[in-house]
Scaffold this motif. Structure first.
Motif, short mmCIF file in Angstrom:
data_model
loop_
_atom_site.label_atom_id
_atom_site.label_comp_id
_atom_site.label_asym_id
_atom_site.label_seq_id
_atom_site.Cartn_x
_atom_site.Cartn_y
_atom_site.Cartn_z
N ALA A 61 125.12 34.14 35.67
CA ALA A 61 124.86 35.34 34.87
C ALA A 61 123.74 35.06 33.88
O ALA A 61 122.83 35.88 33.70
CB ALA A 61 126.13 35.75 34.14
N ALA A 62 123.79 33.86 33.26
CA ALA A 62 122.77 33.50 32.28
C ALA A 62 121.40 33.42 32.93
O ALA A 62 120.41 33.94 32.40
CB ALA A 62 123.13 32.16 31.64
N ILE A 63 121.33 32.78 34.10
CA ILE A 63 120.04 32.65 34.79
C ILE A 63 119.51 34.03 35.18
O ILE A 63 118.33 34.33 35.04
CB ILE A 63 120.20 31.76 36.05
N LEU A 66 118.08 35.70 32.09
CA LEU A 66 116.83 35.07 31.67
C LEU A 66 115.70 35.44 32.62
O LEU A 66 114.56 35.66 32.19
CB LEU A 66 117.00 33.55 31.61
N THR A 67 116.02 35.50 33.92
CA THR A 67 114.99 35.87 34.89
C THR A 67 114.46 37.27 34.60
O THR A 67 113.26 37.54 34.73
CB THR A 67 115.57 35.83 36.31
N ALA A 68 115.36 38.14 34.18
CA ALA A 68 114.94 39.50 33.90
C ALA A 68 114.23 39.64 32.57
O ALA A 68 113.33 40.46 32.42
CB ALA A 68 116.16 40.42 33.94
N HIS A 69 114.61 38.83 31.58
CA HIS A 69 114.12 39.08 30.23
C HIS A 69 113.24 37.99 29.64
O HIS A 69 112.59 38.23 28.62
CB HIS A 69 115.30 39.31 29.27
N ALA A 70 113.24 36.81 30.19
CA ALA A 70 112.43 35.74 29.58
C ALA A 70 111.66 35.00 30.66
O ALA A 70 111.48 33.78 30.60
CB ALA A 70 113.32 34.78 28.79
N PRO A 86 132.64 27.72 26.37
CA PRO A 86 132.80 28.59 27.53
C PRO A 86 131.58 29.45 27.83
O PRO A 86 131.63 30.27 28.73
CB PRO A 86 134.02 29.43 27.16
N PHE A 87 130.49 29.30 27.08
CA PHE A 87 129.32 30.15 27.31
C PHE A 87 128.09 29.26 27.51
O PHE A 87 128.12 28.07 27.22
CB PHE A 87 129.10 31.07 26.11
N THR A 88 127.02 29.87 27.99
CA THR A 88 125.76 29.14 28.13
C THR A 88 124.99 29.25 26.83
O THR A 88 124.88 30.35 26.28
CB THR A 88 124.90 29.76 29.25
N TYR A 89 124.46 28.16 26.35
CA TYR A 89 123.61 28.22 25.17
C TYR A 89 122.18 27.97 25.63
O TYR A 89 121.89 26.94 26.23
CB TYR A 89 124.04 27.17 24.14
N LEU A 103 124.72 32.99 25.52
CA LEU A 103 124.68 34.07 26.52
C LEU A 103 126.10 34.38 26.99
O LEU A 103 126.88 33.47 27.29
CB LEU A 103 123.79 33.66 27.69
N ASP A 104 126.38 35.64 27.01
CA ASP A 104 127.73 36.09 27.37
C ASP A 104 128.12 35.59 28.77
O ASP A 104 127.34 35.68 29.71
CB ASP A 104 127.74 37.62 27.35
#
Lengths: 486, 103, 116
Positions: A61-63, A66-70, A86-89, A103-104
C-alpha cells in the motif's frame, strides 16, 4: 599539597562534567526514550487502532501511494512494517526538503494518521540536537567522547569502588548525593562505558574521518562498495519506467532473509528505467549487530542484482558495536534494561551536577555559582518536562492541523525555554520545588490523558509516566540547599 | 536460559553484598568475622564467574550476557537500597546501639 | 574524594596561598589551565587523528578493515590523551608529551606513505 594523579583526574572529572553535563543530560534522556522509538511512534498515532494489516500488504500500500504521489523524488527510504511498528515510515526528498511520514497500513496515504514525528523526534534529537546537518552530529559526537572521558576519570577519582558498591546513606546532604552518584555510576558502569563509546562510534565519521580519508581519498563509491557490497549505484537514465510488482518481490525477499525479517527498503530513482530496490534484513535472531544481509533488485524487471551477507570479521565487529548502541536486537527484557540503564545514566549526570553545587553552596558564591545552580535546576527539570510536554502536545493539538509535527516539536522547545527562564529568575530552593511540581504534574497528565489504557503500549506509557511523576513528587520533599542563600 | 542464569547472578550479588566490609559490620549483629567475609566473597565471585562461563557457552551468548550484565546491575541497585532500608530500620529499633557504633 | 581542594587538582600546587574559602584563581593559574585544556583537547585531537592516519597506513589489513580499526583507535586515543595532559605535572610537560607523541605518529604515518 602535591597534586596526585587521582586529584587531577577528580578535577578533570568535575569540570568536564560540569561543562558538558547539561548537554549530555538532554542527549541521554532523548536516547533513553528512543529505546522505545517504535512503541512511542505507535502510541502517538492512536488512529492506527483497528487499521492493522499484515506487513506485506502495508508495504505494498505504501509503495502504491508513493508511486502515485512521490514518483519524482530521487529516492524513497522506507522502514518496513514490523511487529513493533505496524506502519511504514517513509522519508523522501520533496523539492528542497525531506518529507517524512508514517503511511497508513491500509491505504498507504499519510493523511489518515495524524502528522507527528512520534518517537522519531527523540531519536533524531539524540544525535542531531535539532541543529543543521554537520553541527548537531558533531556536537553529539564530541559529547559522547567527553562522556567516555568523564567516565574514565570518574573511575580513577572514585577510590573505593567495591566498598561503596552496596552503600547508600540517605538524608546526609552532600554525602548522600555522592553515594547516589557512586552507586548509579558503578552498578551500570558497563552500560555507561559501552553506550558512550559506541555512541561515538556511530558518529565516528563525523569526528575521526582521517583514517578513512587517507585510505579512500575522495573515492566515495569505492567506500560505499566496500562498506556494503550489495549497494548498486546507478545514475538515472532519464527514461521513464514503472516499478515491478512488490508482491512477488517481497515474497522472494522473505525467502532469502528467513528466519530474519525485513527492516528497510530503499528505492532509488523510482520512476526511472534504472530504478534499484534495496532491502535490508533486521539483525539475525541470535546476533547483536545491525543489519547484515542486503539484497538489491532491479526496480523494473525485479531481477536480483546483488546479495551480500556480512561475514568479514572486522566489519562484523563494527556492526556488533553499532548494534550494541542502537539495541535493535534487544528482546523485551534487554530493552527494558537499556531503558533503566539509560535512566540511571541520566540520574548519574543529575546527581553529578547537583554534587557540584552542593559542594560549593557553603563557600563564597560568585556569579558563576548562581548561574550553575539555576541552570542545573532548569535543565534537570526542564528536559523531562519538555519531553513529557511532547507527549501531551501529541494528544492535545487537533489531529489534522497544518504543520502539526513542527508545532509539537516547537512545543518541546517552548516548554524547555520557559522552565529554564523560570529557574533563572526564581530563588533556587523555590524553583526546585516548583519546577519539580510542574514536571510531576506533566507526567501525571500523560498517564491520565488517554483514559483507561487499552493496549500494552498504552499501559506501559501510563505506568512509566506515573512512576516518574511519583518519583518527582517524592523529590520535592528535598531541599537542595540547606544553607540559607546569601 | 536467562532465568536460571539470573538466579545464579542474584545469589552471587547477594553474597557479595553481605560480605562487603561495610555491610558485613553494620548489617549483622554480631558483625561477620573477617574470615567468613573472605569466604563468602570468594564464593560470590566464584558464582559470578560461573554464571558468566555458563552464559558464554550458550548458543546465544552475546545477547544472553548483555541481559545478564544489565540484570546484575539492577540487582546491585535494588540490594543497596534494601541494605539502606534494613540499616534504617535497625537503627530506629535500637538507638542505643547506633550511638555505640558511632563512638 | 580525598583532595581538600577538589576544585583545583592540578593547579593547587601553584597556588598555595589560596585560602579554603575563596575559589578564585590567579591569572597565572587560569593561563596554565587554559594551556592544559588546549593541549588536551586540541593536541589530543591532533594525536588521535595522527594515530588514525598512521594506523590506517601501517596496519596490514584490507582497506575497509584498516579504516575501521584505525578510526576506533583514534576515538579511544582522544580521551586518553586528555587524561594524560591533565595528569602531567606541569602544563609545559603536557605540551611536550603531546608534541612528542604527535611527531612520532606523524613520522610513522609519513613512513607509511601519508602525505599531508
Amino acid at each position: 599539597m602535591k597534586p596526585t594523579f587521582r586529584a587531577s583526574m577528580a578535577w578533570l572529572h568535575t569540570w568536564s562534567g560540569l561543562v558538558i553535563g547539561w548537554l549530555l543530560l538532554a542527549i541521554t534522556l532523548a536516547g533513553t526514550l528512543s529505546v522505545f522509538r517504535p512503541e512511542i511512534s505507535s502510541w502517538m498515532r492512536p488512529e492506527l487502532h483497528g487499521r492493522l494489516t499484515d506487513a506485506d500488504t502495508a508495504t505494498q500500500a505504501a509503495i502504491g501511494w508513493l508511486t502515485a504521489h512521490a514518483a519524482h523524488a530521487p529516492a524513497w527510504y522506507l522502514e518496513a512494517p514490523s511487529p513493533r511498528t505496524p506502519f511504514t515510515y517513509a522519508v523522501w526528498e520533496d523539492g528542497t526538503s525531506y518529507a517524512q511520514h508514517a503511511l497508513d497500513p491500509k491505504t498507504g496515504a499519510p493523511d489518515v494518521l495524524r502528522d507527528t514525528l512520534g518517537g522519531e523526534f527523540f531519536f533524531r534529537f539524540h544525535f542531531e540536537l535539532q541543529l543543521p546537518y554537520p553541527w548537531g552530529r558533531l556536537i553529539a559526537a564530541v559529547a559522547a567522547l567527553a562522556l567516555v572521558l568523564i567516565l574514565l576519570t570518574g573511575i580513577v577519582a572514585h577510590k573505593r569502588i567495591f566498598l561503596d558498591f552496596f552503600t547508600f546513606r540517605p538524608g546526609k546532604g552532600q554525602r548522600s548525593w555522592l553515594d547516589a552518584h557512586n552507586l548509579l555510576g558503578v552498578v551500570a558502569l558497563p552500560f555507561h562505558l559501552m553506550i558512550a563509546f559506541t555512541g561515538a562510534i556511530t558518529l565516528a565519521n563525523m569526528i575521526m574521518p582521517w583514517g578513512l580519508t587517507t585510505l579512500y581519498k575522495q573515492d566515495f563509491s569505492a567506500l560505499t562498495h566496500d562498506f556494503s557490497p550489495a549497494t548498486i549505484e546507478r545514475e538515472a537514465s532519464g527514461k521513464p519506467g514503472s516499478l515491478t510488482a512488490f508482491g512477488p518481490l517481497l515474497a522472494d525477499v522473505r525467502h532469502h532473509f528467513a528466519p530474519n525479517g525485513l527492516a528497510r527498503i530503499t528505492v532509488t530513482n523510482p520512476s526511472d528505467s534504472n530504478a534499484v530496490i534495496t532491502f535490508n534484513a533486521i539483525p539475525s535472531v541470535s546476533g547483536v549487530g545491525v543489519e547484515n544481509h542486503t539484497l538489491s533488485y532491479d526496480g523494473i524487471t525485479g531481477k536480483l542484482l546483488a546479495e551480500h551477507r556480512e561475514t568479514r570479521p572486522v566489519m562484523g565487529f563494527y556492526r556488533f558495536l553499532y548494534g550494541l548502541h542502537v539495541a535493535y536486537f534487544a528482546p523485551y527484557v534487554t530493552r527494558w534494561l537499556y531503558f533503566l540503564s539509560g535512566l540511571s545514566l541520566a540520574a548519574l549526570i543529575c546527581t553529578g551536577l547537583q554534587l557540584w553545587t552542593s559542594k560549593r553552596c557553603h563557600r563564597q558564591q560568585g556569579l558563576g555559582f548562581k548561574l550553575v545552580e539555576r541552570l542545573n535546576i532548569g535543565m534537570m527539570m526542564g528536559t523531562p518536562t519538555a519531553f513529557a510536554g511532547y507527549f501531551i502536545a501529541n494528544r492535545v493539538l487537533p489531529p489534522f492541523l497544518a504543520n502539526r509535527a513542527q508545532m509539537e516539536v516547537r512545543a518541546v522547545f517552548c516548554i524547555w525555554a520557559a522552565i529554564l527562564l523560570f529557574a533563572m529568575v526564581r530563588r533556587p530552593n523555590a524553583a526546585w520545588r516548583e519546577t519539580l511540581a510542574i514536571s510531576s504534574l506533566t507526567c501525571l497528565i500523560i498517564s491520565l490523558i488517554g483514559g483507561i489504557p487499552h493496549s500494552p503500549i498504552e499501559w506501559a506509557v501510563s505506568l512509566v509516566s506515573l512512576g516518574i511523576a511519583v518519583l518527582m513528587r517524592y523529590a520535592m520533599r528535598y531541599t537542595p540547599y540547606r544553607k540559607k542563600q546569601s | 536460559m536467562l532465568l536460571p542464569l539470573s538466579f545464579i547472578g542474584l545469589l552471587a550479588v547477594c553474597l557479595l553484598a553481605a560480605a562487603t566490609p561495610r555491610q558485613a559490620s553494620e548489617l549483622f549483629t554480631p558483625p561477620l568475622p573477617h574470615k567468613q567475609q573472605i569466604l563468602i566473597r570468594a564464593f560470590g565471585f566464584l558464582l559470578l564467574a560461573a554464571s558468566f562461563f555458563v552464559g558464554s557457552l550458550s548458543h546465544n551468548a552475546g545477547r544472553l550476557l548483555i541481559a545478564h550484565i544489565g540484570l546484575l546491575g539492577l540487582y546491585a541497585a535494588i540490594i543497596s537500597l534494601g541494605c539502606t532500608l534494613c540499616l534504617h530500620n535497625k537503627k530506629r529499633r535500637d538507638p542505643a546501639k547506633r550511638r555505640n557504633n558511632h563512638t | 574524594m580525598g583532595a581538600p581542594f577538589p576544585s583545583a587538582g592540578p593547579v593547587s600546587a601553584l597556588s598555595e596561598h589560596k585560602t579554603k574559602k575563596t575559589n578564585l584563581l590567579t591569572k597565572h593559574d587560569r593561563l596554565i589551565i587554559a594551556g592544559r585544556i588546549l593541549a588536551g583537547v586540541g593536541g589530543g585531537y591532533l594525536c588521535a587523528s595522527l594515530l588514525a592516519i598512521a594506523s590506517a597506513r601501517l596496519l596490514p589489513l584490507a582497506r575497509l578493515d584498516a579504516t575501521i580499526i584505525s578510526t576506533l583507535m583514534g576515538l579511544i586515543c582522544w580521551p586518553i590523551m586528555v587524561m594524560v595532559c591533565f595528569a602531567a605535572r606541569t602544563a609545559v610537560r603536557a605540551w611536550g608529551m603531546v608534541l612528542c607523541v604527535a611527531i612520532c605518529l606523524a613520522s610513522a604515518a609519513i613512513l607509511g606513505g601519508w602525505r599531508p
